[in-house]
Motif scaffolding. Structure first.
Motif, mmCIF file in Angstrom:
data_model
loop_
_atom_site.group_PDB
_atom_site.id
_atom_site.type_symbol
_atom_site.label_atom_id
_atom_site.label_comp_id
_atom_site.label_asym_id
_atom_site.label_seq_id
_atom_site.Cartn_x
_atom_site.Cartn_y
_atom_site.Cartn_z
ATOM 1 N N LYS A 1 57.434 2.880 -20.890
ATOM 2 C CA LYS A 1 56.244 3.420 -20.247
ATOM 3 C C LYS A 1 55.398 4.195 -21.257
ATOM 4 N N GLN A 2 56.043 4.947 -22.108
ATOM 5 C CA GLN A 2 55.342 5.719 -23.131
ATOM 6 C C GLN A 2 54.584 4.782 -24.072
ATOM 7 N N HIS A 3 55.211 3.710 -24.466
ATOM 8 C CA HIS A 3 54.575 2.738 -25.354
ATOM 9 C C HIS A 3 53.395 2.061 -24.643
ATOM 10 N N ASP A 4 53.583 1.749 -23.383
ATOM 11 C CA ASP A 4 52.507 1.129 -22.613
ATOM 12 C C ASP A 4 51.339 2.098 -22.413
ATOM 13 N N ASP A 5 51.628 3.376 -22.219
ATOM 14 C CA ASP A 5 50.562 4.381 -22.098
ATOM 15 C C ASP A 5 49.734 4.460 -23.377
ATOM 16 N N ASN A 6 50.400 4.356 -24.506
ATOM 17 C CA ASN A 6 49.679 4.377 -25.787
ATOM 18 C C ASN A 6 48.789 3.143 -25.935
ATOM 19 N N ARG A 7 49.281 2.017 -25.475
ATOM 20 C CA ARG A 7 48.469 0.797 -25.522
ATOM 21 C C ARG A 7 47.246 0.940 -24.624
ATOM 22 N N GLN A 8 47.435 1.567 -23.480
ATOM 23 C CA GLN A 8 46.316 1.800 -22.567
ATOM 24 C C GLN A 8 45.265 2.713 -23.209
ATOM 25 N N LEU A 9 45.705 3.703 -23.961
ATOM 26 C CA LEU A 9 44.766 4.577 -24.675
ATOM 27 C C LEU A 9 43.914 3.779 -25.651
ATOM 28 N N LEU A 10 44.535 2.860 -26.358
ATOM 29 C CA LEU A 10 43.799 2.037 -27.310
ATOM 30 C C LEU A 10 42.783 1.147 -26.583
ATOM 31 N N GLU A 11 43.176 0.597 -25.459
ATOM 32 C CA GLU A 11 42.255 -0.237 -24.682
ATOM 33 C C GLU A 11 41.088 0.586 -24.146
ATOM 34 N N GLN A 12 41.350 1.822 -23.757
ATOM 35 C CA GLN A 12 40.275 2.700 -23.294
ATOM 36 C C GLN A 12 39.296 3.004 -24.420
ATOM 37 N N CYS A 13 39.825 3.177 -25.629
ATOM 38 C CA CYS A 13 38.947 3.407 -26.782
ATOM 39 C C CYS A 13 38.037 2.205 -27.006
ATOM 40 N N LEU A 14 38.582 1.013 -26.883
ATOM 41 C CA LEU A 14 37.772 -0.191 -27.065
ATOM 42 C C LEU A 14 36.705 -0.295 -25.979
ATOM 43 N N ASP A 15 37.063 0.043 -24.749
ATOM 44 C CA ASP A 15 36.086 0.021 -23.664
ATOM 45 C C ASP A 15 34.956 1.014 -23.920
ATOM 46 N N LYS A 16 35.316 2.190 -24.400
ATOM 47 C CA LYS A 16 34.295 3.191 -24.730
ATOM 48 C C LYS A 16 33.398 2.700 -25.862
ATOM 49 N N LEU A 17 33.989 2.030 -26.816
ATOM 50 C CA LEU A 17 33.216 1.503 -27.940
ATOM 51 C C LEU A 17 32.216 0.451 -27.463
ATOM 52 N N HIS A 18 32.651 -0.403 -26.566
ATOM 53 C CA HIS A 18 31.759 -1.438 -26.040
ATOM 54 C C HIS A 18 30.648 -0.844 -25.181
ATOM 55 N N ALA A 19 30.877 0.329 -24.619
ATOM 56 C CA ALA A 19 29.869 0.961 -23.765
ATOM 57 C C ALA A 19 28.735 1.591 -24.576
ATOM 58 N N VAL A 20 28.958 1.810 -25.874
ATOM 59 C CA VAL A 20 27.917 2.400 -26.724
ATOM 60 C C VAL A 20 26.830 1.362 -26.958
ATOM 61 N N GLU A 21 25.605 1.745 -26.682
ATOM 62 C CA GLU A 21 24.504 0.786 -26.777
ATOM 63 C C GLU A 21 23.859 0.738 -28.157
ATOM 64 N N ASP A 22 23.780 1.870 -28.844
ATOM 65 C CA ASP A 22 23.123 1.918 -30.145
ATOM 66 C C ASP A 22 23.994 1.253 -31.209
ATOM 67 N N LEU A 23 23.423 0.297 -31.938
ATOM 68 C CA LEU A 23 24.194 -0.450 -32.937
ATOM 69 C C LEU A 23 24.639 0.412 -34.106
ATOM 70 N N ARG A 24 23.792 1.359 -34.517
ATOM 71 C CA ARG A 24 24.193 2.239 -35.631
ATOM 72 C C ARG A 24 25.399 3.065 -35.242
ATOM 73 N N ALA A 25 25.389 3.599 -34.037
ATOM 74 C CA ALA A 25 26.519 4.395 -33.562
ATOM 75 C C ALA A 25 27.760 3.517 -33.415
ATOM 76 N N ARG A 26 27.577 2.313 -32.901
ATOM 77 C CA ARG A 26 28.710 1.410 -32.706
ATOM 78 C C ARG A 26 29.354 1.046 -34.039
ATOM 79 N N ASN A 27 28.535 0.807 -35.068
ATOM 80 C CA ASN A 27 29.083 0.476 -36.388
ATOM 81 C C ASN A 27 29.895 1.629 -36.952
ATOM 82 N N THR A 28 29.408 2.832 -36.774
ATOM 83 C CA THR A 28 30.145 3.999 -37.258
ATOM 84 C C THR A 28 31.431 4.189 -36.470
ATOM 85 N N LEU A 29 31.337 4.061 -35.157
ATOM 86 C CA LEU A 29 32.516 4.259 -34.315
ATOM 87 C C LEU A 29 33.549 3.158 -34.512
#
Length: 87
Positions: free
Chosen positions: A3-31
């Motif tokens: 469960k702990q390992h799966d929770d960490n994987r979920q955190l990574l997926e949430q980071c990717l979702d947040k990254l995709h939500a960023v609209e500005d390309l300059r910010a997205r490239n930096t992030l």
């Protein structure tokens, strides 16, 4: 342990979702660089998890990588906030 390992994987997926939500390309490239760093640590953790499954317990290396991963995700979240304010 699983469960702990799966929770960490979920955190990574949430980071990717947040990254995709960023609209500005300059910010997205930096992030993207911060996300890549989180992803690299996750891959190391995933590889170490194979050893953990063999020993049927979390190893010290996995625990250390998990701390680094959590710090990296926290830093990524801070930069998401900064990107929203700047761009």
């Amino acid at each position: 342990m699983f469960k702990q390992h799966d929770d960490n994987r979920q955190l990574l997926e949430q980071c990717l979702d947040k990254l995709h939500a960023v609209e500005d390309l300059r910010a997205r490239n930096t992030l993207w660089k911060f996300y890549t760093n989180c992803r690299r640590i996750w891959i190391e953790m995933d590889n170490e998890f194979v050893v953990c499954r063999r020993h049927n317990r979390l190893t010290l290396k996995y625990t250390e990588l998990e701390v680094k991963f959590r710090e990296c995700v926290g830093e990524f979240d801070q930069w998401i906030t900064m990107a929203a304010l700047i761009y």
